[in-house]
Design a protein around this motif. Sequence first.
Motif: not given
Length: 747
Positions: A116-142
């Motif tokens: 993926g470009q631009p590079f973001v980080g490891t797979a955890s950075y694309f998890s909505f159940n991980d603080p690295n990837g989740m939206c902070k406003t909704c805590s990854g619930l959408g």
Amino acid sequence: MADIMVYGLTQNNLKHVTFRIPKEKITVFTGVSGSGKSSIVFDTIAAESQRQMNLTYPAFVRSRLPKYPRPAVERIDNLTPSVVVDQSSLGGNARSTVGTISGLYASLRLLFSRIGQPFVGTASYFSFNDPNGMCKTCSGLGKVTKVDMEAVLDRNKSWNQGCVKDSLYRPGSWYWKQYAESGLFDLDKPIRDYTKEEYNLLVYGARDGKGEPENPKVTGLYHKYTKALLNRDISSKSRHTKEKSKKLITEIECSDCHGRRLNEAALNCRINGYSIADMCEMELTLLREVLTQITDQTVGLLVHTILEGLDRMIEIGLPYLHLNRETPSLSGGEAQRLKLVRYMGSSLTGMTYIFDEPSAGMHPRDVYRMNHLLKKLRDKGNTVLVVEHDKDVISIADHVIDVGPAAGQNGGEIVFEGSYPELLRTDTLTGKSMQKLFPIKQTPRKATGSLPVRDACLHNLKHVDVDIPLGVMTVVTGVAGSGKSTLISQVFARAYENEVVMVDQGPITATSRSTPASYLGFFDEIRKLLARENNQPESLFSFNSAGACPICGGKGVLVTELAFMDPIVTECEACGGVRYNREALACTYKGRNIVQLLGLTASQALELFEDTRIRKRLSVMQQVGLSYLTLGQPLSTLSGGERQRIKLAKNLGKSGSIIVMDEPTTGLHRSDVDNLLKLFDGIVSSGNTLVVIEHNLDVMKQADWIIDIGPDGGKNGGEVVFTGTPEEMLQNAKTLTADCLRASSIS
């Protein structure tokens, strides 16, 4: 390879049966509902296999595994480890999606972290159940939840008139006094006349809506309800609190991620112009096309793995799903097929896979896909056991075991063992029903009017206009995912919610102690009979009242709480688990006490009781195909199809209603479908309108009117592709359903 051998099985209604199950073959168990199929397959084979497997684990692990009782059987030889693929909900919460449950989202995350470009980080950075990837406003619930003040306040009322729509704040109550005695509000002024500052004071505790509360006892209704209903776990709270939460809390799309669950960095990372959220919103067929365009050889194996998983889901008839679909929203049939996909990717062999009506919820066009996967499981070296009523699934069996001859006390025997062609030559209920050809209705009823649905565009519906005829039986059909349930159960039912009676397969909102007798309203009559016969008060025959066992309090079990361990639940020795005290059990009606009366099946009870009110309800149970249920069976143990039919039983006898049913033939033997159709005919003859969402071709043949939704599922569905009589569909329609109807009319 030695067959599985079962000797002297007397579980539930089974009458000391002995039989064999060939290994590495497909064995289908047939028979009417209540004949004993599930007692053999689930309560015996599956339960004993899993019980013995659990014994191999250390005590610490065993204490956290489900407990399976030893079945009532003399001996079982050559069992193998089993996997049950049933129609129970996949459960989970708003964080559980098709992508997470299938494992495909984990692979997608890995793919984006690699190329993926631009590079973001490891797979955890694309998890909505991980603080690295989740939206902070909704805590990854959408989505975010907030208290709906419109639902809380009646703006036309003052404090003295009860402006808060909550009994806790009724005039004179403790909560009401906190606000009324604060001196901040005019108690006779309607909320609609409040100034902005007064409203902020009421809702947020401060005149500017932001600062510290002016009175520590009056923090503002918004903050009060947020603290009570949002910022705490209410899953273990009372039903009243949960219902209040539903009414007062509203869910809206997150304003930052717009429902995509991830933070900005993860959403900006793309492959061929698509973000991971874009891919998760695509139907599986489109996602497959997009992934095949990835040419980077460094991730070739990873892409191939994802494509294999997608192919399995498409092949089994779920091409219309997307990976972001929440698992609690899936139907029982969809959940079962998703579980099957998961097991198809397993490298384990020598297993016993057990299926509970895998054709449920499938259009006749798609049943061959399920059959193909069952054969693949067998060919990998597994034993496949299937409980099924569908002729097309039974036809692929290597071995058929027919249980009967009828239901309940009249079942419990093996009436046939052999091949499918041999089954067709028998005179068992199953053999005869397989040979029966239902005719097309030649003289359909004429509608007495219609209810219009206009511009329906929910989910995949493409601005649909359709008229639902009144005074007739309409069958709404179409492949899975075409939009038929959306059109009828959501759009139509909401548009005419004051007129429509929904009879679906959802859980019955009754207490954990509810039974057919209490739900259908004749338990009181049984208690009155016992009371009159024995000159005792009615309360003696209630385990919630004077009749309760004094040791367990009418629960039938004793719970021993252990520190740091699961509680131990044991059957009450005083009453033997029957919940009643000795005084209640000593009283009888026609030689039977209250427990024995509740242990009767509906058909047995019909022979015993003479009271017309009781007999009327028992006859209705028989009409809807539930004659094998006992009067005291907990409603929580019923299948989806049984729940729907008992709801239908409760609503029978009314006239002028519009009754909507969603796949009422689920779990019904083919011989019982005939009885159900007679019941439907009676419902319409009584002046009702019946709308049935159904895949069953025999039901379609007997409809007065058919509405076919298609042409396919998902984005390729959402249109009305045919309306007319069954005969007109047979002659003129060019749809997938019409093709299946024509094929069944000549087979």
